[in-house]
Motif scaffolding. Structure first.
Motif, PDB file in Angstrom:
ATOM      1  N   THR A 148       6.325  10.737  -2.899  1.00 14.28           N
ATOM      2  CA  THR A 148       5.516  11.803  -2.307  1.00 14.28           C
ATOM      3  C   THR A 148       4.052  11.692  -2.726  1.00 14.28           C
ATOM      4  OG1 THR A 148       7.460  13.208  -2.397  1.00 14.28           O
ATOM      5  CG2 THR A 148       5.392  14.294  -1.957  1.00 14.28           C
ATOM      6  N   ALA A 149       3.798  11.206  -3.926  1.00 15.91           N
ATOM      7  CA  ALA A 149       2.421  11.074  -4.415  1.00 15.91           C
ATOM      8  C   ALA A 149       1.719   9.833  -3.866  1.00 15.91           C
ATOM      9  CB  ALA A 149       2.420  11.031  -5.945  1.00 15.91           C
ATOM     10  N   ASN A 150       2.426   9.007  -3.111  1.00 18.75           N
ATOM     11  CA  ASN A 150       1.832   7.790  -2.537  1.00 18.75           C
ATOM     12  C   ASN A 150       0.978   8.192  -1.335  1.00 18.75           C
ATOM     13  OD1 ASN A 150       1.349   5.475  -0.956  1.00 18.75           O
ATOM     14  ND2 ASN A 150       3.155   4.456  -1.806  1.00 18.75           N
ATOM     15  N   ARG A 151      -0.327   8.310  -1.556  1.00 15.80           N
ATOM     16  CA  ARG A 151      -1.238   8.785  -0.499  1.00 15.80           C
ATOM     17  C   ARG A 151      -1.249   7.863   0.707  1.00 15.80           C
ATOM     18  NH1 ARG A 151      -5.348  10.471  -4.911  1.00 15.80           N
ATOM     19  NH2 ARG A 151      -4.882  12.688  -5.092  1.00 15.80           N
ATOM     20  N   ASN A 152      -1.097   6.554   0.467  1.00 13.92           N
ATOM     21  CA  ASN A 152      -1.078   5.607   1.590  1.00 13.92           C
ATOM     22  C   ASN A 152       0.121   5.848   2.500  1.00 13.92           C
ATOM     23  OD1 ASN A 152      -3.444   4.315   0.799  1.00 13.92           O
ATOM     24  ND2 ASN A 152      -2.348   2.860  -0.493  1.00 13.92           N
ATOM     25  N   LEU A 153       1.284   6.093   1.900  1.00  9.30           N
ATOM     26  CA  LEU A 153       2.477   6.359   2.698  1.00  9.30           C
ATOM     27  C   LEU A 153       2.335   7.656   3.477  1.00  9.30           C
ATOM     28  CD1 LEU A 153       5.356   5.793   3.649  1.00  9.30           C
ATOM     29  CD2 LEU A 153       6.172   6.924   1.564  1.00  9.30           C
ATOM     30  N   VAL A 154       1.872   8.707   2.820  1.00  6.93           N
ATOM     31  CA  VAL A 154       1.705   9.996   3.502  1.00  6.93           C
ATOM     32  C   VAL A 154       0.696   9.866   4.642  1.00  6.93           C
ATOM     33  CG1 VAL A 154       0.981  12.404   3.232  1.00  6.93           C
ATOM     34  CG2 VAL A 154       2.419  11.323   1.484  1.00  6.93           C
ATOM     35  N   ALA A 155      -0.394   9.134   4.418  1.00  5.20           N
ATOM     36  CA  ALA A 155      -1.387   8.914   5.481  1.00  5.20           C
ATOM     37  C   ALA A 155      -0.763   8.136   6.641  1.00  5.20           C
ATOM     38  CB  ALA A 155      -2.597   8.165   4.934  1.00  5.20           C
ATOM     39  N   GLN A 156       0.063   7.160   6.324  1.00  2.00           N
ATOM     40  CA  GLN A 156       0.732   6.373   7.354  1.00  2.00           C
ATOM     41  C   GLN A 156       1.677   7.251   8.178  1.00  2.00           C
ATOM     42  OE1 GLN A 156       3.227   3.235   5.780  1.00  2.00           O
ATOM     43  NE2 GLN A 156       2.808   1.932   7.540  1.00  2.00           N
ATOM     44  N   LEU A 157       2.351   8.182   7.521  1.00  2.00           N
ATOM     45  CA  LEU A 157       3.272   9.079   8.223  1.00  2.00           C
ATOM     46  C   LEU A 157       2.524  10.004   9.189  1.00  2.00           C
ATOM     47  CD1 LEU A 157       5.665  10.077   5.315  1.00  2.00           C
ATOM     48  CD2 LEU A 157       6.221   8.648   7.286  1.00  2.00           C
ATOM     49  N   THR A 158       1.370  10.484   8.785  1.00  5.70           N
ATOM     50  CA  THR A 158       0.631  11.444   9.614  1.00  5.70           C
ATOM     51  C   THR A 158      -0.243  10.782  10.666  1.00  5.70           C
ATOM     52  OG1 THR A 158      -1.141  11.575   7.977  1.00  5.70           O
ATOM     53  CG2 THR A 158       0.612  13.216   7.810  1.00  5.70           C
ATOM     54  N   ARG A 159      -0.405   9.465  10.603  1.00 13.30           N
ATOM     55  CA  ARG A 159      -1.297   8.740  11.505  1.00 13.30           C
ATOM     56  C   ARG A 159      -0.788   8.684  12.946  1.00 13.30           C
ATOM     57  NH1 ARG A 159      -1.848   3.787   8.718  1.00 13.30           N
ATOM     58  NH2 ARG A 159      -2.983   4.992   7.190  1.00 13.30           N
ATOM     59  N   GLY A 160       0.484   8.853  13.159  1.00 12.96           N
ATOM     60  CA  GLY A 160       1.020   8.806  14.517  1.00 12.96           C
ATOM     61  C   GLY A 160       1.476   7.434  14.958  1.00 12.96           C
ATOM     62  N   THR A 161       1.687   6.531  14.024  1.00 13.66           N
ATOM     63  CA  THR A 161       2.105   5.166  14.329  1.00 13.66           C
ATOM     64  C   THR A 161       3.577   5.091  14.715  1.00 13.66           C
ATOM     65  OG1 THR A 161       0.517   4.368  12.709  1.00 13.66           O
ATOM     66  CG2 THR A 161       2.233   2.828  13.363  1.00 13.66           C
ATOM     67  N   TRP A 162       4.388   5.993  14.203  1.00 11.90           N
ATOM     68  CA  TRP A 162       5.842   5.885  14.292  1.00 11.90           C
ATOM     69  C   TRP A 162       6.438   6.856  15.306  1.00 11.90           C
ATOM     70  CZ3 TRP A 162       6.569   1.604  11.914  1.00 11.90           C
ATOM     71  CH2 TRP A 162       5.725   1.260  10.864  1.00 11.90           C
TER      72      TRP A 162
END
Length: 144
Positions: free
Chosen positions: A75-89
């Motif tokens: 959860t603290a992985n900012r890169n992963l959270v940003a990737q989730l919210t980016r709309g790629t998936w």
């Protein structure tokens, strides 16, 4: 499975095992798997991709795997959270919440819920599994 705008923690409806059929009609399908060794070791991302491509349709299927011993750990992985919210998936599969196999202890699930909410904000359908069930064990009520 809770839908966008619903409180994931309070949803008690049975979880859907598959995302809606409309998702699988897409010509481009991007799926992110976040999970532990049970997801990676069994190559679940590869199996899902092969199944989706086996339909004989002209479809681009992209899968990516992000390792996580437990969902609360990433959860603290900012890169992963940003990737989730980016709309790629189109679809995000989250697996690996902390569970007590003895059913004697309760562990926080805030991390998995936060990741699911981030994926939903990014427009993905999110499948949240606390853990893959054990063969021969009915754990439905415990893991819902």
């Amino acid at each position: 499975m809770a839908q966008a705008g619903e409180d994931l923690a309070s949803s008690r409806r049975p979880m859907a095992m598959l995302a809606p059929a409309a998702l699988f009609a897409l010509s481009n399908l991007n799926i992110l798997f976040v999970g532990n060794s049970l997801t990676a070791g069994n190559d679940l991302p590869g199996m899902v991709k092969a199944l989706l491509q086996s339909q004989g349709r002209d479809r681009q299927v992209s899968v990516q795997y992000h390792p996580a011993a437990h969902l609360n750990d990433v959860t603290a992985n900012r890169n992963l959270v940003a990737q989730l919210t980016r709309g790629t998936w189109n679809v995000v599969v989250l697996q690996g919440a902390s569970v007590s196999m003895s059913h004697k202890y309760t562990y926080p699930q805030d991390g998995g819920i936060a990741l699911a909410k981030a994926a939903i904000r990014g427009g993905a359908k999110c499948l949240l599994y606390s853990e893959w069930s054990r063969r021969g064990e009915n754990e439905t009520e415990y893991t819902e």
